[in-house]
Motif scaffolding. Structure first.
Motif, PDB file in Angstrom:
ATOM      1  N   PRO A 332      38.451  56.723  51.226  1.00  0.00           N
ATOM      2  CA  PRO A 332      38.260  56.322  49.816  1.00  0.00           C
ATOM      3  C   PRO A 332      39.196  55.179  49.412  1.00  0.00           C
ATOM      4  CG  PRO A 332      38.308  58.717  50.004  1.00  0.00           C
ATOM      5  CD  PRO A 332      38.756  58.173  51.318  1.00  0.00           C
ATOM      6  N   GLN A 333      40.456  55.237  49.853  1.00  0.00           N
ATOM      7  CA  GLN A 333      41.410  54.179  49.519  1.00  0.00           C
ATOM      8  C   GLN A 333      40.988  52.841  50.123  1.00  0.00           C
ATOM      9  OE1 GLN A 333      45.393  55.036  50.804  1.00  0.00           O
ATOM     10  NE2 GLN A 333      46.192  53.024  50.232  1.00  0.00           N
ATOM     11  N   ARG A 334      40.477  52.880  51.381  1.00  0.00           N
ATOM     12  CA  ARG A 334      40.034  51.636  52.017  1.00  0.00           C
ATOM     13  C   ARG A 334      38.832  51.049  51.300  1.00  0.00           C
ATOM     14  NH1 ARG A 334      40.467  48.231  55.974  1.00  0.00           N
ATOM     15  NH2 ARG A 334      38.650  47.413  57.105  1.00  0.00           N
ATOM     16  N   ARG A 335      37.917  51.867  50.851  1.00  0.00           N
ATOM     17  CA  ARG A 335      36.750  51.366  50.116  1.00  0.00           C
ATOM     18  C   ARG A 335      37.187  50.681  48.815  1.00  0.00           C
ATOM     19  NH1 ARG A 335      31.466  52.746  51.085  1.00  0.00           N
ATOM     20  NH2 ARG A 335      31.078  52.445  48.850  1.00  0.00           N
ATOM     21  N   ARG A 336      38.153  51.270  48.142  1.00  0.00           N
ATOM     22  CA  ARG A 336      38.624  50.651  46.885  1.00  0.00           C
ATOM     23  C   ARG A 336      39.288  49.308  47.165  1.00  0.00           C
ATOM     24  NH1 ARG A 336      40.115  56.093  45.824  1.00  0.00           N
ATOM     25  NH2 ARG A 336      42.282  55.669  46.448  1.00  0.00           N
ATOM     26  N   TYR A 337      40.056  49.261  48.251  1.00  0.00           N
ATOM     27  CA  TYR A 337      40.732  48.009  48.605  1.00  0.00           C
ATOM     28  C   TYR A 337      39.720  46.917  48.943  1.00  0.00           C
ATOM     29  CZ  TYR A 337      43.171  44.587  51.480  1.00  0.00           C
ATOM     30  OH  TYR A 337      43.644  43.403  52.005  1.00  0.00           O
ATOM     31  N   LEU A 338      38.743  47.247  49.772  1.00  0.00           N
ATOM     32  CA  LEU A 338      37.737  46.260  50.163  1.00  0.00           C
ATOM     33  C   LEU A 338      36.877  45.828  48.974  1.00  0.00           C
ATOM     34  CD1 LEU A 338      36.583  47.676  53.625  1.00  0.00           C
ATOM     35  CD2 LEU A 338      38.027  45.681  53.191  1.00  0.00           C
ATOM     36  N   ALA A 339      36.625  46.751  48.059  1.00  0.00           N
ATOM     37  CA  ALA A 339      35.861  46.384  46.856  1.00  0.00           C
ATOM     38  C   ALA A 339      36.635  45.360  46.028  1.00  0.00           C
ATOM     39  CB  ALA A 339      35.566  47.638  46.038  1.00  0.00           C
ATOM     40  N   ARG A 340      37.945  45.530  45.962  1.00  0.00           N
ATOM     41  CA  ARG A 340      38.774  44.570  45.218  1.00  0.00           C
ATOM     42  C   ARG A 340      38.777  43.204  45.914  1.00  0.00           C
ATOM     43  NH1 ARG A 340      43.280  46.990  45.628  1.00  0.00           N
ATOM     44  NH2 ARG A 340      44.484  45.538  46.930  1.00  0.00           N
ATOM     45  N   VAL A 341      38.886  43.228  47.270  1.00  0.00           N
ATOM     46  CA  VAL A 341      38.862  41.970  48.027  1.00  0.00           C
ATOM     47  C   VAL A 341      37.513  41.275  47.876  1.00  0.00           C
ATOM     48  CG1 VAL A 341      38.924  40.993  50.355  1.00  0.00           C
ATOM     49  CG2 VAL A 341      40.572  42.769  49.692  1.00  0.00           C
ATOM     50  N   LEU A 342      36.426  42.046  47.938  1.00  0.00           N
ATOM     51  CA  LEU A 342      35.081  41.474  47.821  1.00  0.00           C
ATOM     52  C   LEU A 342      34.892  40.811  46.464  1.00  0.00           C
ATOM     53  CD1 LEU A 342      32.321  41.236  49.272  1.00  0.00           C
ATOM     54  CD2 LEU A 342      31.645  43.362  48.121  1.00  0.00           C
ATOM     55  N   ALA A 343      35.403  41.451  45.417  1.00  0.00           N
ATOM     56  CA  ALA A 343      35.248  40.889  44.071  1.00  0.00           C
ATOM     57  C   ALA A 343      36.144  39.672  43.865  1.00  0.00           C
ATOM     58  CB  ALA A 343      35.570  41.966  43.036  1.00  0.00           C
ATOM     59  N   ASP A 344      37.401  39.729  44.327  1.00  0.00           N
ATOM     60  CA  ASP A 344      38.359  38.647  44.078  1.00  0.00           C
ATOM     61  C   ASP A 344      38.102  37.425  44.953  1.00  0.00           C
ATOM     62  OD1 ASP A 344      39.492  40.354  42.284  1.00  0.00           O
ATOM     63  OD2 ASP A 344      41.167  40.956  43.577  1.00  0.00           O
ATOM     64  N   GLN A 345      37.793  37.638  46.218  1.00  0.00           N
ATOM     65  CA  GLN A 345      37.699  36.514  47.148  1.00  0.00           C
ATOM     66  C   GLN A 345      36.271  36.028  47.405  1.00  0.00           C
ATOM     67  OE1 GLN A 345      39.864  37.296  50.761  1.00  0.00           O
ATOM     68  NE2 GLN A 345      41.628  38.188  49.705  1.00  0.00           N
ATOM     69  N   TYR A 346      35.275  36.910  47.215  1.00  0.00           N
ATOM     70  CA  TYR A 346      33.911  36.520  47.571  1.00  0.00           C
ATOM     71  C   TYR A 346      32.931  36.647  46.407  1.00  0.00           C
ATOM     72  CZ  TYR A 346      35.811  36.948  52.282  1.00  0.00           C
ATOM     73  OH  TYR A 346      36.584  36.814  53.405  1.00  0.00           O
ATOM     74  N   GLY A 347      33.441  36.905  45.235  1.00  0.00           N
ATOM     75  CA  GLY A 347      32.575  36.984  44.066  1.00  0.00           C
ATOM     76  C   GLY A 347      31.561  38.098  44.140  1.00  0.00           C
ATOM     77  N   GLY A 348      31.900  39.137  44.857  1.00  0.00           N
ATOM     78  CA  GLY A 348      31.008  40.293  44.945  1.00  0.00           C
ATOM     79  C   GLY A 348      29.908  40.151  45.974  1.00  0.00           C
ATOM     80  N   LYS A 349      29.851  39.010  46.683  1.00  0.00           N
ATOM     81  CA  LYS A 349      28.819  38.803  47.698  1.00  0.00           C
ATOM     82  C   LYS A 349      29.419  39.008  49.096  1.00  0.00           C
ATOM     83  CE  LYS A 349      26.145  35.468  44.991  1.00  0.00           C
ATOM     84  NZ  LYS A 349      25.568  34.103  44.977  1.00  0.00           N
ATOM     85  N   PHE A 350      28.708  39.753  49.914  1.00  0.00           N
ATOM     86  CA  PHE A 350      29.202  40.036  51.262  1.00  0.00           C
ATOM     87  C   PHE A 350      29.208  38.751  52.094  1.00  0.00           C
ATOM     88  CE2 PHE A 350      27.533  44.331  50.205  1.00  0.00           C
ATOM     89  CZ  PHE A 350      28.715  45.028  50.345  1.00  0.00           C
ATOM     90  N   PRO A 351      30.318  38.433  52.755  1.00  0.00           N
ATOM     91  CA  PRO A 351      30.379  37.247  53.615  1.00  0.00           C
ATOM     92  C   PRO A 351      29.628  37.476  54.911  1.00  0.00           C
ATOM     93  CG  PRO A 351      32.409  38.475  53.806  1.00  0.00           C
ATOM     94  CD  PRO A 351      31.593  39.179  52.741  1.00  0.00           C
TER      95      PRO A 351
END
Length: 542
Positions: A332-351
């Protein structure tokens, strides 16, 4: 009861003389155990006793018309048998035949003929059986042999030997006392298995003049078990499998660690990965150290290599259970971290992944082939799903899957689940892996209904270096109701799973490497993707 049996005998004799050949087959079936037991008690040879019994019934067939008191068929057959036995012993010019070879002369290399239904005793067992019985006087030996061949019925023995039940009980009691306690259980079971059955009946009927039987029956009557040899080197399999297979698990674990580090995009993420792997290792070493004391106590009477092999295997097993626990707890902690990275660095779009291929053809809404490797956001996207699915984190396939966690009928992965899974940890119907858990398991450490491996535990049967089973076990170190006995060897050698496992053992290294190859290729692809990413970052800065 005796009167009824006598009347039945008379009816069968009359029917036989009237041309009913099946009636004589019933006579053979009814008295074959008695006649064979009398002959065996005198000769000590299972093969010779059945030959003499067959001669008895053929003689009876030829002279049945001379039997005046047809209700005394049993006594008449016993008389013919005893005459045949005495003639044989006089012709041989010696005491009861010691056909069972001395144990030191019994070869381990027996013919690999099919195992007939009703003859399941090896030469080794026959030798031990007669060595146990020959010291008992004939007076006690005959009822003892017949008792265990007649399903332990004193009444049946009394009827067939024309004795009282009390007399039979007295002779059985005296006979048992004469047997050594250590061989009593073996003798009981072995005598029951040597009881002649349908094969003997068909053999007699096939030898009668003018008698015809089906080709299938003839084949059944011709079959005979001469034993089979269990593959040598089970002890080496234990030491080699218990150490080498977990070494492959370590390689798989290191490859997973490198892939995770290559997919990480920040020091924070790499630090988290290092912490999980390091904590898992420390906790596993601590638990294994605590378990080392009872393990040493269990192995104190075994060679030193056994303890170290089991300790190493134990540490690997504990480590993987520990790391799985840490990963599951931190999911669960890893999912929250990756969700934050996805939103901050990729604008919510999967690279884009390091490599991805999706076939245009699909069936029932699933692509025929889907490959996605080097995707740090796999845990958010969900598993790769296809008929043939390959993914970094987890993949689910209708036919085939490969990944960190792979689920499919045929699967390759760190954790492989399916009908035929190959992996560091394999769970399924026919799992093959360093740690294998399933119905028929093959691996360095194996657990299931039937297992073959370096170290194994099974309910039914196990074969390997260090194995434990409820029923049958064959190995360098084995524990079971039947462990490293002729019975265990026959059961295991006649089992299709163990036959296939022994054939696989010739290519055991290749099989263990099968699941490693896709992991190594995946690690290489991800490493190259990281190099390209670092080069792009360097160019953008300049």
């Amino acid at each position: 009861m005796i009167a009824t049996a006598a009347n039945n005998d008379a009816d069968l004799v009359n029917a036989t003389l009237g041309g009913n050949r099946d009636a004589f087959g019933q006579i053979v079936s009814r008295y074959q155990s008695l006649i064979c037991s009398l002959a065996y008690s005198a000769t000590g040879s299972l093969g010779q006793s059945e030959d003499l019994a067959q001669e008895t019934f053929i003689t009876a067939w030829k002279h049945l018309g001379h039997l005046r008191e047809r209700n005394k068929l049993r006594s008449w057959l016993c008389g013919i048998a005893r005459n045949r036995i005495n003639n044989f012993l006089r012709r041989e010019g010696r005491e009861p035949l010691r056909e069972a070879e001395p144990l030191e002369n019994v070869s381990e290399s027996h013919s690999a003929e099919p195992l007939p239904v009703d003859y399941t005793i090896s030469k080794e067992e026959e030798a031990i059986l007669w060595r146990s019985l020959e010291r008992i006087p004939k007076l006690y030996r005959e009822p003892l042999v017949l008792f265990y061949r007649e399903h332990q019925s004193a009444e049946a023995v009394a009827e067939k030997l024309e004795l009282t039940v009390d007399t039979v009980h007295q002779r059985l009691s005296r006979g048992r006392k004469l047997l050594h306690e250590q061989v009593l259980t073996f003798v009981e079971g072995a005598l029951e298995r040597t009881n002649p059955g349908k094969t003997f009946t068909l053999g007699v009927l096939g030898a009668l003049p003018a008698m015809t039987i089906s080709s299938k029956a003839a084949l059944m009557g011709a079959a005979a078990m001469k034993g089979s040899a269990v593959a040598k080197g089970a002890g080496m399999l234990g030491v080699f499998g218990a150490i080498f297979s977990p070494l492959l698990v370590i390689f798989g674990n290191y490859a997973s660690y490198r892939i995770s580090m290559d997919e990480a995009h920040s020091d924070e993420e790499r630090g988290h990965i290092k912490t999980v792997f390091f904590k898992s290792l420390m906790v596993a070493l601590g638990i294994s150290a605590v378990l080392a004391a009872p393990l040493y106590w269990v192995c104190q009477n075994q060679p030193t290599g056994v303890f170290w092999g089991l300790l190493f295997s134990q540490t690997i097993a504990v480590y993987f259970l520990t790391i799985l626990t840490f990963v599951a707890a931190g999911f669960p902690q890893r999912r929250r971290y990756l969700a934050r990275v996805l939103a901050d660095q990729y604008g919510g779009k999967f690279p884009e992944s390091a490599f991805e291929y999706r076939s245009r053809l699909s069936l029932f809404g699933l692509p025929l082939v889907h490959v996605r490797i080097g995707d740090r956001f796999d845990v958010m996207r969900g598993p790769v799903k296809a008929w043939i699915a390959i993914g970094s984190s987890h993949a689910v396939g209708v036919i085939f899957a490969s990944g960190g966690i792979a689920v499919a009928p045929i699967s390759f992965g760190g954790i492989a689940i399916g009908l035929v899974p190959f992996g560091a940890i394999a769970l399924g119907l026919f799992p093959v892996g360093a740690l294998a858990f399933g119905a028929w398991a093959y691996g360095g450490l194996a657990l299931g209904w039937q297992v073959y491996g370096g170290c194994g535990a099974a309910w039914n049967a196990a074969m390997g270096g260090m194995v434990v089973a409820h029923d049958f076990a064959v190995g360098g170190i084995a524990h079971a109701v039947q462990a490293n006995t002729g019975i265990a060897k026959q059961v295991i050698q006649g089992n299709p799973f163990f036959q296939a496992a022994q054939a696989m053992a010739n290519h055991g290294l290749a099989l263990m490497f099968v699941w490693v190859i896709p992991v190594a290729l995946q690690s290489r692809i991800v490493a190259r993707a990281r190099q390209r990413r670092e080069q792009q970052m360097h160019l953008s800065k300049t």
